[in-house]
Design a protein around this motif. Sequence first.
Motif, PDB file in Angstrom:
ATOM      1  N   GLN A  92      21.556   5.144  23.490  1.00 24.93           N
ATOM      2  CA  GLN A  92      21.474   6.259  24.433  1.00 24.93           C
ATOM      3  C   GLN A  92      20.068   6.827  24.572  1.00 24.93           C
ATOM      4  N   CYS A  93      19.215   6.571  23.577  1.00 27.19           N
ATOM      5  CA  CYS A  93      17.863   7.128  23.603  1.00 27.19           C
ATOM      6  C   CYS A  93      16.861   6.093  23.101  1.00 27.19           C
ATOM      7  N   TYR A  94      15.779   5.954  23.844  1.00 25.06           N
ATOM      8  CA  TYR A  94      14.679   5.095  23.407  1.00 25.06           C
ATOM      9  C   TYR A  94      13.395   5.908  23.469  1.00 25.06           C
ATOM     10  N   PHE A  95      12.646   5.875  22.362  1.00 28.01           N
ATOM     11  CA  PHE A  95      11.349   6.543  22.292  1.00 28.01           C
ATOM     12  C   PHE A  95      10.314   5.518  21.856  1.00 28.01           C
ATOM     13  N   GLY A  96       9.184   5.482  22.523  1.00 33.05           N
ATOM     14  CA  GLY A  96       8.177   4.513  22.138  1.00 33.05           C
ATOM     15  C   GLY A  96       6.815   4.827  22.708  1.00 33.05           C
ATOM     16  N   ARG A 124      20.736   7.500  30.716  1.00 31.67           N
ATOM     17  CA  ARG A 124      20.314   7.572  29.325  1.00 31.67           C
ATOM     18  C   ARG A 124      18.853   8.000  29.245  1.00 31.67           C
ATOM     19  N   VAL A 125      18.378   8.199  28.019  1.00 31.62           N
ATOM     20  CA  VAL A 125      17.045   8.762  27.826  1.00 31.62           C
ATOM     21  C   VAL A 125      16.025   7.666  27.508  1.00 31.62           C
ATOM     22  N   PHE A 126      14.973   7.605  28.333  1.00 35.07           N
ATOM     23  CA  PHE A 126      13.762   6.848  27.992  1.00 35.07           C
ATOM     24  C   PHE A 126      12.619   7.838  27.969  1.00 35.07           C
ATOM     25  N   LEU A 127      11.862   7.832  26.860  1.00 37.00           N
ATOM     26  CA  LEU A 127      10.737   8.748  26.780  1.00 37.00           C
ATOM     27  C   LEU A 127       9.547   8.039  26.159  1.00 37.00           C
ATOM     28  N   GLN A 128       8.464   7.948  26.928  1.00 34.50           N
ATOM     29  CA  GLN A 128       7.222   7.436  26.360  1.00 34.50           C
ATOM     30  C   GLN A 128       6.532   8.593  25.652  1.00 34.50           C
ATOM     31  N   ALA A 129       6.512   8.509  24.340  1.00 38.16           N
ATOM     32  CA  ALA A 129       5.950   9.584  23.529  1.00 38.16           C
ATOM     33  C   ALA A 129       4.424   9.588  23.627  1.00 38.16           C
ATOM     34  N   GLU A 130       3.817  10.657  23.132  1.00 42.09           N
ATOM     35  CA  GLU A 130       2.357  10.735  23.162  1.00 42.09           C
ATOM     36  C   GLU A 130       1.698   9.922  22.066  1.00 42.09           C
ATOM     37  N   THR A 181      23.659  10.199  17.794  1.00 36.98           N
ATOM     38  CA  THR A 181      23.369   9.395  18.978  1.00 36.98           C
ATOM     39  C   THR A 181      22.741   8.070  18.585  1.00 36.98           C
ATOM     40  N   LYS A 182      23.177   6.979  19.208  1.00 30.02           N
ATOM     41  CA  LYS A 182      22.529   5.691  18.981  1.00 30.02           C
ATOM     42  C   LYS A 182      21.140   5.717  19.613  1.00 30.02           C
ATOM     43  N   ALA A 183      20.124   5.490  18.784  1.00 30.17           N
ATOM     44  CA  ALA A 183      18.752   5.614  19.257  1.00 30.17           C
ATOM     45  C   ALA A 183      17.879   4.530  18.634  1.00 30.17           C
ATOM     46  N   MET A 184      16.766   4.221  19.321  1.00 28.57           N
ATOM     47  CA  MET A 184      15.918   3.100  18.906  1.00 28.57           C
ATOM     48  C   MET A 184      14.468   3.381  19.275  1.00 28.57           C
ATOM     49  N   ALA A 234      19.338   4.649  12.383  1.00 33.06           N
ATOM     50  CA  ALA A 234      18.329   4.445  13.413  1.00 33.06           C
ATOM     51  C   ALA A 234      17.878   2.991  13.405  1.00 33.06           C
ATOM     52  N   VAL A 235      17.511   2.482  14.576  1.00 28.70           N
ATOM     53  CA  VAL A 235      17.056   1.097  14.726  1.00 28.70           C
ATOM     54  C   VAL A 235      15.576   1.088  15.094  1.00 28.70           C
TER      55      VAL A 235
END
Length: 356
Positions: free
Chosen positions: A26-30, A52-58, A75-78, A103-104
Amino acid sequence: MTKTAEKVLLKGNHAIAKAAINAGCQCYFGYPITPQNEIGEFLSVEMPARGRVFLQAESEVAAINMLLGAASTGTKAMTSSSSLAIALMQEGISYIAADNIPAVVVSVMRAGPALGYIFPSQGDYFQTVKGGGNGDYKTLTLAPATVQEMIDYTYKAFYLAQKYRTIVFLLADGLLGQMMEPAVLYDYPYEEIDNSDWALDGAKGRPGRWIGSIHRSEEVLEKKVLELFKKYDIIKQNEIEYKTLYAEDAEILITAFGSVARIAQAAVKQAREAGLKVGLFRPITLWPFPEKELYKFATGKKLILDIEMNMGQMLEDVKMSVSGQAKVEFYGRPAGFYFTPEELLEEIKKQMEGLK
């Protein structure tokens, strides 16, 4: 889709991204870094399209802490990254492990040390399997060797993370991430895990919950760490995975993981065609490492030849597992110089000559 669905041509990184979506991520941060950028690029389009959530972090530091926060709600997140960028995540990885958060983390290795370059490498075995963060903890680590296994073990990574409330690494390299081959994308095959008894999902109609890793009492902290290792023992008992080829009657047993294992497999088959008794032992779970299983297969062998795309990292676990049952030699190359089956066959012949 099912496993009977038609095979399609997939790049390794895209296979991971597609499997993560099917697994219910449901969430990807990278944060971008080659050679894994296609994962985030693909998810930047597909995740929002599905609500779903895609967020390019700083930064990578931000990405791993966002992963910690999202996953603590059940939440399933990667996240996904590579080598020197995974190094920046180590503090957050230690927090996730300590907090029993599922977490994956996908690590598509590149050559190093330091900046190195985008060449494929297996130089981050220590970083992943031994753990680069502080304190006593383990990271369950799966090592695929084909694009199909990028799908299979992405699914399994999400399942094991939820099942054991632990961090799970999918450890590949730039060769696997960038290569294309036929693979079948099928439905997520595992049961969903109920996390309602621990997730931080808002204390409505129930007492509040707390997840944290600071414990000002030695007794409390010791109990917490011992509980972690009880969980790790259960994982060791139930989740070790490996594959062998011609291992039973081999005189020389090759050990290799990931992309190198598939090259070694071709070399072993060529050796057998030439009448040489050579076998392959391939760990799939790098932690927990299949120590007892390798010990069993090593017994009675003339030689164990460990082959890695580094200067000898899994070698330490191989030697410890073999425990003097056979002589252990190493053949490796760093900096992205991957092998050919013919090169490995020549090394096998050389080692066999040395045994005479």
